[in-house]
Design an enzyme around this catalytic site. Structure first.
Site, mmCIF file in Angstrom:
data_model
loop_
_atom_site.group_PDB
_atom_site.id
_atom_site.type_symbol
_atom_site.label_atom_id
_atom_site.label_comp_id
_atom_site.label_asym_id
_atom_site.label_seq_id
_atom_site.Cartn_x
_atom_site.Cartn_y
_atom_site.Cartn_z
ATOM 1 N N ARG A 62 -52.620 39.972 137.443
ATOM 2 C CA ARG A 62 -51.924 40.912 136.740
ATOM 3 C C ARG A 62 -51.239 40.449 135.504
ATOM 4 O O ARG A 62 -50.110 40.326 136.106
ATOM 5 C CB ARG A 62 -52.375 42.723 137.006
ATOM 6 C CG ARG A 62 -54.148 43.259 137.312
ATOM 7 C CD ARG A 62 -53.739 44.333 137.829
ATOM 8 N NE ARG A 62 -52.501 45.144 137.156
ATOM 9 C CZ ARG A 62 -52.944 46.427 137.750
ATOM 10 N NH1 ARG A 62 -53.255 46.971 139.013
ATOM 11 N NH2 ARG A 62 -51.771 47.037 137.018
ATOM 12 N N ARG A 119 -42.690 50.698 134.132
ATOM 13 C CA ARG A 119 -43.882 51.798 134.890
ATOM 14 C C ARG A 119 -43.415 52.332 135.630
ATOM 15 O O ARG A 119 -44.175 53.633 135.943
ATOM 16 C CB ARG A 119 -45.044 50.532 135.423
ATOM 17 C CG ARG A 119 -46.263 49.762 134.198
ATOM 18 C CD ARG A 119 -46.556 48.399 134.978
ATOM 19 N NE ARG A 119 -47.338 48.799 136.144
ATOM 20 C CZ ARG A 119 -47.797 47.800 137.386
ATOM 21 N NH1 ARG A 119 -46.936 46.749 136.689
ATOM 22 N NH2 ARG A 119 -48.757 48.108 137.471
#
Ligand code: ADP
Length: 192
Positions: free
Chosen positions: A134, A146
């Site tokens: 990812r 995030r």
């Protein structure tokens, strides 16, 4: 139906625990992260639009994600219950989800929140980057983004469901099996 939200910051183990909960209880898994990654893999218009947000560690716009969840709920009529993973991530998504479920005479029955300290989250994302492939796991700036987005926008989702007394917070540190058994206990206690 029994509808569950597995809640927690990025890297808290939602994906891992979701898999185990699905095989034990037969929930229909609804992970917006997985749905978005599959849109990207299929090179759809939605996927192309979402990718730049995801790679930057930002949220994909609410309308896009809510539309995707609406479609998934409608195409899974008759399931025993949904396990929402990575959704809702904003107060607006929570309100929209409540409306979508209400239109099927359903609701969120339980929110299980995994509590994990920030330094552990960063370590886990670094570890996951080695195998997940990812692009949003590998970059430290993106990881920090995030976590910041989680604090600024996503924590409000827990507040939203706390008003209805539906949130149970559990320790997300420890072995995968121990965490799984504490999650299972809460579900079993509600007679699912
Ligand atoms: P993690 O489990 O590490 O939090 P996810 O797979 O749930 O990661 O999500 C990866 C990325 O996909 C997020 O950083 C965000 O850009 C996007 N995304 C996933 N779910 C949502 C959502 N409900 N709303 C907005 N963006 C989302």
């Amino acid at each position: 139906m029994f509808n569950l939200i597995l809640f927690g910051p990025p890297g808290s183990g939602k994906g891992t625990q979701s898999e185990k909960l699905i095989s034990k209880y037969g929930f229909k898994h609804l992970s917006t992260g997985d749905l978005l990654r599959s849109e990207i893999a299929n090179q759809t218009k939605l996927g192309l639009e979402a990718k730049s947000f995801m790679d930057a560690g930002q949220l994909v716009p609410d309308a896009v994600v809510i539309g995707m969840v609406d479609a998934a709920i409608n195409s899974n009529k008759g399931v025993y219950g949904f396990l929402f993973d990575g959704f809702p991530r904003t107060k607006a998504q929570a309100v929209a989800l409540d409306h979508l479920l209400a239109s099927h005479e359903e609701k969120i029955d339980l929110v299980l929140a995994l509590d994990v300290p920030e330094d552990e989250l960063l370590q886990r994302m670094i570890g996951r980057a080695k195998t997940s492939g990812r692009s949003d796991d590998a970059n430290p700036e993106v990881q920090k983004n995030r976590i910041a987005v989680y604090k600024n926008e996503t924590l409000a989702v827990a507040d939203h469901y706390s008003q209805f007394d539906r949130v149970v917070t559990l320790n997300g540190l420890g072995s995968i099996d121990d965490i799984f058994s504490s999650l299972s206990k809460e579900i079993d206690a509600r007679g699912f």
